[in-house]
Design a protein around this motif. Structure first.
Motif, short mmCIF file in Angstrom:
data_model
loop_
_atom_site.label_atom_id
_atom_site.label_comp_id
_atom_site.label_asym_id
_atom_site.label_seq_id
_atom_site.Cartn_x
_atom_site.Cartn_y
_atom_site.Cartn_z
N HIS A 20 0.83 -1.19 0.00
CA HIS A 20 0.00 0.00 0.00
C HIS A 20 0.87 1.24 0.00
N ARG A 21 0.36 2.27 -0.60
CA ARG A 21 1.04 3.56 -0.54
C ARG A 21 -0.01 4.64 -0.63
N SER A 22 0.37 5.81 -0.19
CA SER A 22 -0.54 6.93 -0.27
C SER A 22 -0.20 7.70 -1.54
N LEU A 23 -1.09 7.64 -2.50
CA LEU A 23 -0.87 8.32 -3.77
C LEU A 23 -1.45 9.73 -3.67
N PRO A 24 -0.68 10.76 -4.03
CA PRO A 24 -1.24 12.11 -3.99
C PRO A 24 -2.53 12.19 -4.80
N ALA A 25 -3.48 12.98 -4.31
CA ALA A 25 -4.80 13.03 -4.95
C ALA A 25 -4.71 13.34 -6.44
N LEU A 26 -3.81 14.26 -6.79
CA LEU A 26 -3.69 14.65 -8.20
C LEU A 26 -3.30 13.49 -9.10
N ALA A 27 -2.53 12.57 -8.52
CA ALA A 27 -2.03 11.46 -9.33
C ALA A 27 -3.06 10.38 -9.56
N ARG A 28 -4.19 10.48 -8.87
CA ARG A 28 -5.17 9.40 -8.95
C ARG A 28 -6.06 9.50 -10.18
N ALA A 29 -5.93 10.58 -10.92
CA ALA A 29 -6.77 10.72 -12.11
C ALA A 29 -6.27 9.81 -13.23
N PRO A 30 -7.18 9.33 -14.07
CA PRO A 30 -6.75 8.55 -15.22
C PRO A 30 -6.06 9.43 -16.25
N PRO A 31 -5.27 8.86 -17.11
CA PRO A 31 -4.99 7.44 -17.26
C PRO A 31 -3.88 6.99 -16.31
N TYR A 32 -3.58 5.70 -16.34
CA TYR A 32 -2.38 5.23 -15.68
C TYR A 32 -1.17 5.76 -16.44
N PHE A 33 -0.16 6.15 -15.71
CA PHE A 33 1.09 6.55 -16.37
C PHE A 33 2.26 5.81 -15.75
N TYR A 34 3.28 5.68 -16.55
CA TYR A 34 4.46 4.90 -16.13
C TYR A 34 5.68 5.54 -16.77
N TYR A 35 6.50 6.15 -15.95
CA TYR A 35 7.69 6.86 -16.46
C TYR A 35 8.95 6.23 -15.89
N GLU A 36 9.96 6.10 -16.75
CA GLU A 36 11.20 5.43 -16.32
C GLU A 36 12.41 6.26 -16.69
N ASN A 37 13.42 6.24 -15.82
CA ASN A 37 14.72 6.81 -16.17
C ASN A 37 15.79 6.27 -15.22
N VAL A 38 17.02 6.64 -15.47
CA VAL A 38 18.13 6.11 -14.65
C VAL A 38 17.99 6.58 -13.20
N ALA A 39 18.25 5.64 -12.28
CA ALA A 39 18.12 6.00 -10.86
C ALA A 39 19.25 6.94 -10.43
N CYS A 40 20.46 6.67 -10.94
CA CYS A 40 21.62 7.45 -10.49
C CYS A 40 21.77 8.71 -11.33
N ALA A 41 20.78 9.53 -11.31
CA ALA A 41 20.81 10.80 -12.03
C ALA A 41 21.46 11.85 -11.12
N PRO A 42 21.91 12.96 -11.69
CA PRO A 42 22.48 14.02 -10.84
C PRO A 42 21.52 14.44 -9.73
N THR A 43 22.09 14.91 -8.67
CA THR A 43 21.31 15.30 -7.50
C THR A 43 20.19 16.28 -7.86
#
Length: 621
Positions: free
Chosen positions: A290-313
DNA sequence: TAGATGATGATCCCTGGC
DNA sequence: GCCAGGGATCATCATCTA
């Protein structure tokens, strides 16, 4: 047992998928397989063993399992592949294994971990203990539901998107639940008098409430403050919750080793979790459901974004803030396959009931690349490859290594071993002969990344470009694990807007999951990559509509609206924008999100926002 | 001219020592 | 708590070669 036979390629094992698919789509069928497995599972539960222990024991004894819908389904591959050998054949071995777990189990460690988990989510310790006592400590989801119910009166914004009934096939119903914002407004007005006391009444400590107010300012809503605290809990869980209990030490004993990350625009620094398993990976017994998703993020559609974890600070803080403050799911694919791939995934997908496509990838180099095993020297103890990049070692490098090793008649010197191992790690070299190492070829990389064999071969793409495209792609099994939650939600198929498609990692993942693709609108700048995806589309006999665009900037608002009206909207927007200016390997222009290529992230945000707005308009009309 | 080759650091994080 | 050292990292570009 999972087949070790290399012939079990994804693209040639359609029968296997068919069986899995049938099994998942009718989990309550009365087939002999399900009945026997259910019976064994029920028997073991009756004997007092936990679901988790049973699942682990079965897995340890060679029987993989899948999480399907609301309960664990035990799944036997030799049953399917070898025509039902019978799950009871190894029942005694499984019981022995569970018994060992029970004997070796430290009650305090597991229970404290469960308690810690829910404490970190802000629940009252007494209620947690009562819930654990009543439901069993391993029933994390039921405990969470019980706690949420008990908190409902005082903490209305703690409702979880994952508590929705995902088995309901009515998308309108699900989205209407997601879209309901009236509750948010009501709760804000309810607690608008005194933020500090309101947060304390909701179960948060005075310290974290005042800290949240200090960080966010006293003008923000109670819901945002609560979200901020919950987000901090989850971030802390990344660091602490997944630590092996054996290694877990009291907080005061943990040395602070990291520099304080630069705060983001909303003063919320993000940590990379260690181990990097995000909200959970298939082979870890403990994961967040379970996680608490911010209200704004709960709107459709589903989204899925990916990028490198070790990005600059600061980059991930920016990405998160532009994607509705959703916290990244940082995962290293080495927990899912034999090669490391540290990536951050920002998505609004449910995180419970994920499952892994089967057969699961091999977890070690020696298993994944079995032809190298006989040449592997004992002093090279690597079991995982490093991240697959777009470049590989030169012939000069492997020649130097060979000459260095051939200078010794017997065991190499320690200095030589150190040199060779360092080069092997740096360039991801594998052993292909006596004193002979080589970089991975494209076929091997395809396999490690979860693509069908020869996915990138042919079609006029050079070997160099093939390696480059693969180095820039998704790890399919990891993405499929995240997307697996969509399977019960879209039984009739899914409409996908695929941005920065590359060689189609997202599409391949959906295909492996047997989620029909009704529509795919793909945007990819490289002609070679577009050819690869088109070939995949044709070769897998996809029935949906496939439309290609070359440049994300071609997707104007009008074009997006036109496409959405034509296809009835998009269910999923997926993509990983260019990492060129974020990746550690870039020695020339690692300029962050403002870089020439990586700034295209903001195109992802622009397009997603248009899709969201258009979806709202289409649902209103 | 396309494709292959090989030299080119910087940044971030973790470990270990003090 | 601080810092040095080391490992890892969806890469870029000039040059070579067929």
């Amino acid at each position: 047992m999972v087949q070790n036979d290399d012939s079990a390629e994804w693209n040639t094992d359609d029968d296997l998928y068919f069986e899995i698919d049938n099994f998942q789509s009718s989990p309550k069928s009365s087939s002999p397989l399900v009945t026997s497995l259910d019976h064994m599972f029920a028997t073991l539960v009756d004997m007092g063993f936990s679901d988790d222990m049973i699942a682990r024991a079965i897995q340890e004894n060679g029987e993989p399992f899948l999480y399907v819908n609301e309960y664990i389904c035990l799944f036997s591959f030799n049953v399917i592949v070898n025509d039902f050998a019978g799950p009871n054949a190894e029942t005694s071995a499984i019981i022995d294994t569970i018994s060992k777990y029970s004997m070796n189990c430290e009650p305090s460690s597991s229970k404290s971990k469960t308690i810690d988990h829910f404490l970190a989510m802000g629940f009252d310790e007494e209620k947690i203990i009562k819930a654990i006592h009543k439901l069993g400590e391993e029933n994390m989801e039921e405990i969470a539901n019980a706690l949420l119910s008990s908190e409902a009166d005082t903490s209305p914004m703690m409702k979880e998107e994952d508590n929705m009934d995902w088995s309901d096939s009515d998308d309108e119903m699900k989205y209407s639940d997601l879209l309901s914002s009236d509750d948010e407004k009501d709760q804000d007005s309810l607690y608008s008098c005194n933020p500090l006391s309101s947060l304390v009444k909701m179960g948060f400590s005075e310290l974290e409430a005042s800290l949240a107010i200090e960080r966010c300012g006293d003008s923000v809503s109670i819901a945002d403050l609560a979200d901020f605290i919950c987000a901090a809990h989850i971030a802390r869980e990344f660091d602490e919750f997944h630590i092996d209990p054996e290694e877990q030490k009291p907080r005061q004993d943990i040395k602070k080793r990291r520099k304080e990350p630069r705060p983001s625009a909303n003063n919320q620094p993000l940590h990379l979790p260690n181990p990097m398993i995000g909200f959970g990976v298939p082979n870890e017994a403990v994961f967040i459901t379970h996680r608490s998703l911010p209200a704004l993020a709960r709107a459709p559609p589903y989204f899925y974004y990916e990028n490198v974890a070790c990005a600059p600070t600061g980059v991930w803080e920016t990405i998160s803030s532009h994607l509705y403050d959703v916290l990244p799911d940082f995962v290293d694919s080495k927990f899912i396959c034999a090669a490391a791939r540290k990536r951050g995934y920002v998505h609004n997908l449910p995180i419970s009931n994920r499952y892994q496509i089967q057969p699961a990838p091999k977890l070690t180099i020696q298993e994944a690349l079995s032809h190298t095993r006989k040449w592997w020297p004992a002093w090279d103890t690597r079991t995982k490859l490093n991240c697959i990049l777009t470049v590989h070692a030169s012939a000069q490098t492997t020649k130097r290594i060979r000459l260095e090793l051939e200078a010794h008649t017997g065991e190499p010197s320690e200095a030589t071993k150190r040199y060779v191992i360092e080069q092997c790690r740096r360039w991801n070299l594998v052993w292909v002969g006596k004193n002979k190492v080589a970089p991975l070829d494209a076929d091997e990389i395809e396999s490690l990344l979860g693509f069908p064999k020869y996915h990138t071969r042919g079609g006029g793409i050079s070997n160099t470009d093939r390696l480059k495209s693969l180095g820039n792609s998704f790890q399919v099994d990891t993405v499929a694990y995240h997307l697996s939650v969509l399977k019960p939600l879209f039984p009739d198929g899914i409409s996908v807007l695929s941005l920065f498609t590359g060689i189609g990692g997202g599409e391949v993942a959906l295909h492996h999951l047997k989620i029909p693709m009704k529509t795919v609108v793909s945007v990819e700048i490289s002609e070679g990559n577009r050819n690869i995806l088109r070939d995949f589309w044709d070769q897998t006999n996809q029935r949906g509509e496939f439309i290609e665009f070359e440049d994300v900037q071609d997707l104007t608002r009008d074009k997006i609206v036109e496409l959405m009206k034509r296809f009835g909207g998009f269910d999923l927007v997926i993509g990983g924008s260019p990492c060129n200016n974020l990746a550690g390997g870039n020695r020339v222009s690692r300029s962050g999100l403002e870089g020439e290529q990586s700034s295209l992230f903001f195109e992802f945000c622009r397009i997603l926002e248009v899709v969201r707005e258009t979806t709202m308009e289409m649902r209103r009309s």
